[in-house]
Enzyme design. Structure first.
Site, PDB file in Angstrom:
ATOM      1  N   LYS A 117      12.420  37.024  -1.567  1.00  0.00           N
ATOM      2  CA  LYS A 117      13.546  37.247  -2.495  1.00  0.00           C
ATOM      3  C   LYS A 117      14.209  35.929  -2.873  1.00  0.00           C
ATOM      4  O   LYS A 117      14.553  35.702  -4.040  1.00  0.00           O
ATOM      5  CB  LYS A 117      14.566  38.181  -1.841  1.00  0.00           C
ATOM      6  CG  LYS A 117      15.913  38.266  -2.574  1.00  0.00           C
ATOM      7  CD  LYS A 117      15.763  38.786  -3.997  1.00  0.00           C
ATOM      8  CE  LYS A 117      17.050  38.632  -4.811  1.00  0.00           C
ATOM      9  NZ  LYS A 117      18.178  39.389  -4.295  1.00  0.00           N
ATOM     10  N   LEU A 144      25.554  43.623   0.866  1.00  0.00           N
ATOM     11  CA  LEU A 144      26.719  42.760   1.056  1.00  0.00           C
ATOM     12  C   LEU A 144      26.485  41.390   0.421  1.00  0.00           C
ATOM     13  O   LEU A 144      25.354  41.020   0.118  1.00  0.00           O
ATOM     14  CB  LEU A 144      27.015  42.611   2.552  1.00  0.00           C
ATOM     15  CG  LEU A 144      27.375  43.926   3.272  1.00  0.00           C
ATOM     16  CD1 LEU A 144      27.295  43.773   4.768  1.00  0.00           C
ATOM     17  CD2 LEU A 144      28.765  44.384   2.855  1.00  0.00           C
ATOM     18  N   PRO A 145      27.547  40.593   0.229  1.00  0.00           N
ATOM     19  CA  PRO A 145      27.394  39.310  -0.466  1.00  0.00           C
ATOM     20  C   PRO A 145      26.524  38.288   0.254  1.00  0.00           C
ATOM     21  O   PRO A 145      25.823  37.514  -0.399  1.00  0.00           O
ATOM     22  CB  PRO A 145      28.841  38.812  -0.592  1.00  0.00           C
ATOM     23  CG  PRO A 145      29.677  40.040  -0.529  1.00  0.00           C
ATOM     24  CD  PRO A 145      28.969  40.950   0.417  1.00  0.00           C
TER      25      PRO A 145
END
Length: 282
Positions: free
Chosen positions: A161, A54-55
């Site tokens: 990340k 998801l965004p």
């Protein structure tokens, strides 16, 4: 997410139920053998493990805890939620605690590398989880990535990340500036970047965003838009603030990306920042 799901389907590791607000990718995955769910509630009744792509954390929270979310009716069979989005670290950890109260384990497993890597199943996946949970989920992640790294407890996969993306965004600014300087000094950008790959300036960024986007002056939508880059570098700056680090270089790149967005380049591939450099950004 569609490519990642496709690789999971091909692996044959079990029935794969899919849901998305857009019907087109669901239809393509259904044609590969996936089972389409009509709602998140239906997905929750059919699945033991849910992978999210998801965004941002806002959508992750809504999908999990919203009025029509995975856990809105209390009859979910889900035991593990694997968030493969790039999400805010503090809110990821808060969500993990909220899901834990319902007997559900949240694993953060954001992905890195280009769209082609998602298609080929060669992503880098950085994971935040307990070691035994990591070993359980790893075979599924190996269908999507070639490098699966346990980074620590919940949220640590997100930290790694976010740092990856911060470094990449900052590094892209360097060839963008060098392109403008070299071009104005009379050197063809593609020739210059190709020459630089043969020297000590060589890098993944030079060979990919550099040669494939900057030197060709091509910044397609639906690649990795400026608005996504801004979201991710903001996450990095939040971590810097929490750790009392004055990340001057990251702040500069963040400012350039925001100016790029404000100039109207919102959905374009974020190396389009070079347009602001050409104009002389503040």
């Amino acid at each position: 997410g569609e490519f990642m799901c496709a690789n999971l389907i091909r692996s044959g590791k079990g029935k794969v139920h899919v849901y998305d607000v857009q019907p087109e990718p669901v239809g393509r995955l259904e044609a590969m053998g996936a089972i389409a769910s009509g709602s998140l509630k239906q997905l929750a009744q059919d699945s033991d493990i849910v992978f999210l792509s998801l965004p941002s954390i806002s959508q992750v929270e809504e999908v999990c805890l919203g009025d029509d979310g995975l856990f809105s009716e209390g009859n979910s069979r889900i035991k593990f939620v694997v968030d493969m989005s790039t999400s805010d670290v503090a809110r990821t950890r808060e969500l993990a605690l909220a899901l834990q109260k319902q007997g559900v384990t949240l694993i953060d497993a954001p992905v890195a590398r280009m769209r082609e890597a998602a298609k080929n199943g060669t992503l880098l996946i950085t994971v935040g989880a307990e070691p035994n949970t990591f070993e359980m989920i790893k075979p599924y992640l190996e269908t999507m990535g070639s490098d699966i790294v346990l980074c620590g407890q919940t949220g640590c996969g997100q930290v790694v990340k976010i740092m990856n993306n911060m470094i990449v965004f900052m590094t892209v600014q360097a060839p963008a500036e060098s392109l403008v300087i070299g071009k104005r000094a009379g050197v063809d950008p593609a020739l210059m970047f190709d020459a630089l790959t043969k020297g000590s300036a060589d890098s993944f960024v030079l060979r990919n965003p550099g040669l494939k986007a900057l030197s060709k002056d091509t910044f397609p939508e639906k690649t990795f838009p400026t608005e996504y880059a801004i979201k991710d570098i903001r996450l990095a700056l939040t971590l810097a603030e929490d750790g009392k680090v004055d990340a001057k270089a990251a702040k500069l790149t963040h400012s350039l990306l925001e100016q790029t967005r404000d100039a109207g380049f919102v959905k374009e591939y974020y190396p389009v920042m070079v347009k602001l450099i050409e104009k002389g950004y503040a």
